[in-house]
Write a protein that holds these residues in place. Sequence first.
Motif, PDB file in Angstrom:
ATOM      1  N   LEU A 275      42.876 -30.352 -15.682  1.00 52.81           N
ATOM      2  CA  LEU A 275      42.237 -30.899 -16.876  1.00 52.81           C
ATOM      3  C   LEU A 275      40.962 -31.657 -16.525  1.00 52.81           C
ATOM      4  N   LEU A 276      41.025 -32.471 -15.471  1.00 54.26           N
ATOM      5  CA  LEU A 276      39.870 -33.283 -15.082  1.00 54.26           C
ATOM      6  C   LEU A 276      38.705 -32.421 -14.604  1.00 54.26           C
ATOM      7  N   ILE A 277      39.006 -31.393 -13.823  1.00 51.71           N
ATOM      8  CA  ILE A 277      37.932 -30.505 -13.361  1.00 51.71           C
ATOM      9  C   ILE A 277      37.327 -29.753 -14.541  1.00 51.71           C
ATOM     10  N   MET A 278      38.179 -29.344 -15.478  1.00 52.97           N
ATOM     11  CA  MET A 278      37.682 -28.645 -16.658  1.00 52.97           C
ATOM     12  C   MET A 278      36.786 -29.555 -17.490  1.00 52.97           C
ATOM     13  N   VAL A 279      37.229 -30.796 -17.689  1.00 56.93           N
ATOM     14  CA  VAL A 279      36.428 -31.756 -18.450  1.00 56.93           C
ATOM     15  C   VAL A 279      35.096 -32.004 -17.751  1.00 56.93           C
ATOM     16  N   GLY A 280      35.155 -32.236 -16.439  1.00 57.39           N
ATOM     17  CA  GLY A 280      33.934 -32.489 -15.686  1.00 57.39           C
ATOM     18  C   GLY A 280      32.959 -31.332 -15.750  1.00 57.39           C
ATOM     19  N   THR A 281      33.489 -30.121 -15.681  1.00 54.08           N
ATOM     20  CA  THR A 281      32.631 -28.932 -15.713  1.00 54.08           C
ATOM     21  C   THR A 281      31.964 -28.755 -17.072  1.00 54.08           C
ATOM     22  N   VAL A 282      32.752 -28.888 -18.121  1.00 55.45           N
ATOM     23  CA  VAL A 282      32.202 -28.734 -19.468  1.00 55.45           C
ATOM     24  C   VAL A 282      31.171 -29.814 -19.756  1.00 55.45           C
ATOM     25  N   PHE A 283      31.426 -31.026 -19.248  1.00 56.29           N
ATOM     26  CA  PHE A 283      30.476 -32.115 -19.452  1.00 56.29           C
ATOM     27  C   PHE A 283      29.291 -32.040 -18.494  1.00 56.29           C
ATOM     28  N   ALA A 284      29.231 -30.982 -17.714  1.00 52.53           N
ATOM     29  CA  ALA A 284      28.023 -30.690 -16.941  1.00 52.53           C
ATOM     30  C   ALA A 284      27.235 -29.585 -17.630  1.00 52.53           C
ATOM     31  N   VAL A 285      27.937 -28.551 -18.056  1.00 50.70           N
ATOM     32  CA  VAL A 285      27.291 -27.413 -18.721  1.00 50.70           C
ATOM     33  C   VAL A 285      26.676 -27.833 -20.054  1.00 50.70           C
ATOM     34  N   GLY A 286      27.403 -28.636 -20.830  1.00 51.58           N
ATOM     35  CA  GLY A 286      26.918 -29.061 -22.142  1.00 51.58           C
ATOM     36  C   GLY A 286      25.598 -29.807 -22.084  1.00 51.58           C
ATOM     37  N   PRO A 287      25.516 -30.906 -21.318  1.00 51.43           N
ATOM     38  CA  PRO A 287      24.247 -31.634 -21.213  1.00 51.43           C
ATOM     39  C   PRO A 287      23.110 -30.791 -20.651  1.00 51.43           C
ATOM     40  N   ALA A 288      23.430 -29.905 -19.702  1.00 47.94           N
ATOM     41  CA  ALA A 288      22.386 -29.035 -19.137  1.00 47.94           C
ATOM     42  C   ALA A 288      21.765 -28.178 -20.232  1.00 47.94           C
ATOM     43  N   GLY A 289      22.602 -27.633 -21.091  1.00 43.86           N
ATOM     44  CA  GLY A 289      22.098 -26.821 -22.196  1.00 43.86           C
ATOM     45  C   GLY A 289      21.280 -27.631 -23.182  1.00 43.86           C
ATOM     46  N   LEU A 290      21.712 -28.871 -23.429  1.00 38.47           N
ATOM     47  CA  LEU A 290      20.980 -29.735 -24.358  1.00 38.47           C
ATOM     48  C   LEU A 290      19.607 -30.112 -23.803  1.00 38.47           C
ATOM     49  N   ILE A 291      19.550 -30.373 -22.507  1.00 36.41           N
ATOM     50  CA  ILE A 291      18.267 -30.712 -21.885  1.00 36.41           C
ATOM     51  C   ILE A 291      17.306 -29.529 -21.976  1.00 36.41           C
ATOM     52  N   VAL A 292      17.836 -28.336 -21.766  1.00 36.54           N
ATOM     53  CA  VAL A 292      17.005 -27.130 -21.881  1.00 36.54           C
ATOM     54  C   VAL A 292      16.436 -27.010 -23.290  1.00 36.54           C
ATOM     55  N   THR A 293      17.273 -27.262 -24.280  1.00 36.40           N
ATOM     56  CA  THR A 293      16.814 -27.200 -25.673  1.00 36.40           C
ATOM     57  C   THR A 293      15.699 -28.204 -25.929  1.00 36.40           C
ATOM     58  N   LEU A 294      15.878 -29.422 -25.412  1.00 38.92           N
ATOM     59  CA  LEU A 294      14.856 -30.460 -25.579  1.00 38.92           C
ATOM     60  C   LEU A 294      13.554 -30.062 -24.898  1.00 38.92           C
ATOM     61  N   CYS A 295      13.669 -29.480 -23.707  1.00 39.91           N
ATOM     62  CA  CYS A 295      12.469 -29.062 -22.971  1.00 39.91           C
ATOM     63  C   CYS A 295      11.724 -27.957 -23.719  1.00 39.91           C
ATOM     64  N   LYS A 296      12.472 -27.003 -24.234  1.00 35.95           N
ATOM     65  CA  LYS A 296      11.844 -25.903 -24.972  1.00 35.95           C
ATOM     66  C   LYS A 296      11.190 -26.408 -26.253  1.00 35.95           C
ATOM     67  N   ASN A 297      11.870 -27.340 -26.926  1.00 37.16           N
ATOM     68  CA  ASN A 297      11.304 -27.896 -28.160  1.00 37.16           C
ATOM     69  C   ASN A 297      10.050 -28.714 -27.897  1.00 37.16           C
TER      70      ASN A 297
END
Length: 440
Positions: free
Chosen positions: A133-155
């Motif tokens: 569970l912890l590894i899954m949470v950590g992974t998702v909370f890495a992928v999610g912010p990375a995608g959000l930063i990309v969106t901000l950069c593109k915008n």
Amino acid sequence: MISFLLCLALLIIGYFVYGKIVDNTFGPDDRETPAVRINDGVDYVVMPQWKLFLVQLLNIAGLGPIFGALQGALWGPVVFLWITFGTIFAGGVHDYFSGMMSERNDGASIAEVTGRYLGPVMQNIMRVFSVVLLIMVGTVFAVGPAGLIVTLCKNSGMSGLLTTTLFWLIIILVYYFIATFISIDAIIGKIYPVFGICLIIMAVGVIFGIFTNPAYTIPEIWANFGNMHPSGTPIWSFMFITVACGAISGFHSTQSPLMARCMKSEKQGHFVFYGAMVCEGVIALIWAAAGCALYTITDGKMAGLAEALAAGQSAAIYDVCAKTMGGVGIALAMIGVVICPVTSGDTAFRSARLTLADWLKIDQDSYANRLKLCIPVLGVGAFLGIGNALGFINYTVIWRYFSWTNQTLAMIVLWAASMYLFKEKKNYWITAVPATFMSA
């Protein structure tokens, strides 16, 4: 608006009254704490109480009380009741006992604590369950912010490497490795209190914006006491599972031992563990109120909120902050949707390391021993995260079950606390009743 204020008052009163009952039932004393007795300078480090509170708040909160509360608001203001009473009688109790039982067992991870009171079979189940569970949470909370930063950069008109998810994912994972490896007071203890304050300020700004704008009205529970979900999704048990961290979360039990290893006195437990959960409940209540107040109600259904959430949860947070706080709100929203997940992700990986260390009896004083666990833990996280970024791995289906597994973990911890109190000949009903409710 009256029902919101009543629920807010109940949460505050609950902290001082029921929280004290819980604290007195456990019976903190003046014994030497693990932070003082062990003090290895890495995981066992004495921190001041205010810092313990803010770090605990950020560790257990992240975006949980925001996303979960907004989703819960789809059922209408009836969600206020679950957030309020769930926090007081379930979430606060769960977080307090997961932290204090860990403290009484040398700061052991929750899997080890559970095993002590529910037996070796449950201990092994919890070990595997917690690490996965912890590894899954950590992974998702890495992928999610990375995608959000990309969106901000593109915008912002950027292009090239800065607009690739893989680049930012690697940056976040490198940070996770550093934060998981070094002393808890080096990064987490110094920076996280600031972000914890930002989380509180964001919530205060949202409710202030609602109160000062006559166009926004928080609907009353008694006038909307029913299921307002646009899809007709039943309140039981979907609303309870959806709100998750805003009322009770098993993930919190994996985080509380981190602060149990940093307490100077057992008497700090009421403020640090129960208090942080009540604060999270207040934050969740505010965001649920925002979901109910800012969007159009059509034919008794939360259609406007559903439409906002359809654009994405991050977009919904952005919209709420922009409507209630303007430009300042937008800046806070960006901090919220990027920083908050990251701060939950790195402590998830840290908890995974410590859970494995307790399980395998590997002392964490030396760099070499920490590397033995950091490398495989972050390695699995990197494999899953990078695989997802490259399109090879899709764990969306797995993540759908996170809320269920989250609540299941909370249930097990409450039963462990009940057994602890039973053995100590103390009032075990304060944990057995919410455990039974969670088992239903």
